[in-house]
Design a protein around this motif. Structure first.
Motif, PDB file in Angstrom:
ATOM      1  N   LEU A 155      47.727  26.577  19.942  1.00 44.45           N
ATOM      2  CA  LEU A 155      48.121  26.830  18.545  1.00 44.45           C
ATOM      3  C   LEU A 155      49.571  25.704  18.426  1.00 44.45           C
ATOM      4  N   ALA A 156      49.375  25.245  17.138  1.00 46.59           N
ATOM      5  CA  ALA A 156      50.554  24.722  16.629  1.00 46.59           C
ATOM      6  C   ALA A 156      50.891  25.262  15.176  1.00 46.59           C
ATOM      7  N   LEU A 157      52.234  26.240  15.060  1.00 43.46           N
ATOM      8  CA  LEU A 157      52.092  26.997  13.809  1.00 43.46           C
ATOM      9  C   LEU A 157      53.056  26.014  12.806  1.00 43.46           C
ATOM     10  N   SER A 158      52.621  26.332  11.598  1.00 45.52           N
ATOM     11  CA  SER A 158      53.365  25.565  10.539  1.00 45.52           C
ATOM     12  C   SER A 158      54.450  26.346  10.184  1.00 45.52           C
ATOM     13  N   ALA A 159      55.517  25.950   9.526  1.00 51.05           N
ATOM     14  CA  ALA A 159      56.822  26.805   8.979  1.00 51.05           C
ATOM     15  C   ALA A 159      56.360  27.930   8.384  1.00 51.05           C
TER      16      ALA A 159
ATOM     17  N   VAL B 252      56.878  27.277  18.108  1.00 50.21           N
ATOM     18  CA  VAL B 252      55.885  26.717  17.249  1.00 50.21           C
ATOM     19  C   VAL B 252      54.530  26.626  18.079  1.00 50.21           C
ATOM     20  N   ASN B 253      54.609  26.424  19.225  1.00 54.43           N
ATOM     21  CA  ASN B 253      53.361  25.976  20.105  1.00 54.43           C
ATOM     22  C   ASN B 253      53.294  27.204  20.943  1.00 54.43           C
ATOM     23  N   TRP B 254      51.730  27.645  20.995  1.00 57.18           N
ATOM     24  CA  TRP B 254      51.407  28.760  21.546  1.00 57.18           C
ATOM     25  C   TRP B 254      50.053  28.237  22.694  1.00 57.18           C
ATOM     26  N   ARG B 255      50.105  28.683  23.888  1.00 58.60           N
ATOM     27  CA  ARG B 255      49.122  28.438  24.910  1.00 58.60           C
ATOM     28  C   ARG B 255      47.889  29.512  24.609  1.00 58.60           C
TER      29      ARG B 255
ATOM     30  N   TYR C 299      40.668  36.103  22.504  1.00 59.15           N
ATOM     31  CA  TYR C 299      41.524  35.041  23.083  1.00 59.15           C
ATOM     32  C   TYR C 299      42.640  35.520  24.033  1.00 59.15           C
ATOM     33  N   LEU C 300      42.959  34.589  24.660  1.00 55.75           N
ATOM     34  CA  LEU C 300      43.919  35.092  25.951  1.00 55.75           C
ATOM     35  C   LEU C 300      45.165  34.174  25.374  1.00 55.75           C
ATOM     36  N   ILE C 301      46.324  34.946  25.145  1.00 59.46           N
ATOM     37  CA  ILE C 301      47.587  34.038  24.832  1.00 59.46           C
ATOM     38  C   ILE C 301      48.635  34.380  25.863  1.00 59.46           C
ATOM     39  N   LEU C 302      49.088  33.190  26.255  1.00 59.77           N
ATOM     40  CA  LEU C 302      50.164  33.371  27.140  1.00 59.77           C
ATOM     41  C   LEU C 302      51.607  33.127  26.895  1.00 59.77           C
ATOM     42  N   ASP C 303      52.576  33.854  27.372  1.00 61.78           N
ATOM     43  CA  ASP C 303      53.866  34.044  27.190  1.00 61.78           C
ATOM     44  C   ASP C 303      54.997  34.341  27.977  1.00 61.78           C
TER      45      ASP C 303
ATOM     46  N   ARG D 150      54.241  42.389  20.731  1.00 63.73           N
ATOM     47  CA  ARG D 150      54.148  42.544  19.132  1.00 63.73           C
ATOM     48  C   ARG D 150      54.022  41.122  18.516  1.00 63.73           C
ATOM     49  N   ARG D 151      54.941  40.310  19.004  1.00 69.26           N
ATOM     50  CA  ARG D 151      54.667  38.808  18.276  1.00 69.26           C
ATOM     51  C   ARG D 151      53.520  38.128  18.547  1.00 69.26           C
ATOM     52  N   ILE D 152      52.917  38.244  19.641  1.00 65.04           N
ATOM     53  CA  ILE D 152      51.330  38.002  19.880  1.00 65.04           C
ATOM     54  C   ILE D 152      50.466  38.719  18.870  1.00 65.04           C
ATOM     55  N   ALA D 153      50.670  39.860  18.903  1.00 66.66           N
ATOM     56  CA  ALA D 153      49.663  40.481  17.879  1.00 66.66           C
ATOM     57  C   ALA D 153      49.762  40.058  16.452  1.00 66.66           C
ATOM     58  N   ALA D 154      50.917  39.791  16.205  1.00 69.78           N
ATOM     59  CA  ALA D 154      51.383  39.180  14.815  1.00 69.78           C
ATOM     60  C   ALA D 154      50.567  37.621  14.605  1.00 69.78           C
ATOM     61  N   ILE D 155      50.798  36.840  15.679  1.00 67.41           N
ATOM     62  CA  ILE D 155      50.282  35.509  15.812  1.00 67.41           C
ATOM     63  C   ILE D 155      48.452  35.563  15.461  1.00 67.41           C
TER      64      ILE D 155
END
Length: 178
Positions: free
Chosen positions: A46-50, A67-70, A83-87, A166-171
């Motif tokens: 993902l590449a997030l917009s402002a 901005v960028n999430w794997r 989805y699996l999100i890495l952080d 919590r941040r990933i859940a919001a994403i």
């Protein structure tokens, strides 16, 4: 001469200081553990917009941070199942690498610690502690003292991983919810 010997001794001691990094899971192992029914995983970063970053910050009351999430989509046949999100977050001093599995409704499916680099606080890998996140969505119940218990001796690690989830859940809520 004495100063040189003292500095050499300090340097030798620093070079032999113990490292505490432990890799518990690879990416592939985490994918299979979180989505055992998946037949395929596809990288869908993902590449997030402002504007999306602002929406995420409002939802989780934390900076969006990047901005960028794997992200890896999990599929059974051709149907997306999650989805699996890495952080990475900082524990006390070092990075903690983890993965969050999210369902299509943006609820947390599972949290897995991939690599823990701190000398203390590895209790965040305890399955009972990580189960506290399951089924929750941003922002409700995803804070220490509000749905997630702290861990004595791992206060910063527990707090920072909780904030990260919590941040990933919001994403997931803003970007991935179907």
């Amino acid at each position: 001469m004495m100063k040189t010997l003292h500095l050499a001794a300090l340097a030798a001691g620093a070079a032999s200081a113990p490292a505490f990094a432990t890799q518990y899971l690879t990416l592939e192992q985490a994918q299979r553990l979180v989505f055992p029914e998946a037949s395929a995983f596809r990288e869908q970063n993902l590449a997030l917009s402002a504007a999306q970053m602002r929406d995420i910050e409002k939802l989780c009351a934390l900076p969006a941070r990047s901005v960028n999430w794997r992200v890896f989509g999990a599929y059974k046949a051709d149907a997306a199942i999650g989805y699996l999100i890495l952080d990475d977050v900082v524990g006390k001093f070092e990075l903690i690498s983890y993965a969050v599995g999210v369902n299509l409704d943006a609820s947390v499916r599972q949290v897995e610690i991939l690599t823990y680099r701190e000398s203390h606080g590895g209790e965040i890998r305890n399955p009972a502690w990580r189960r506290q996140f399951v089924g929750k969505s941003a922002p409700a119940g995803l804070a220490i003292g509000d749905g997630v218990a702290n861990i004595s001796g791992a206060t910063l690690s527990a707090s920072h991983v909780t904030d990260g989830v919590r941040r990933i859940a919001a994403i997931a809520q803003v970007m991935l919810k179907k």
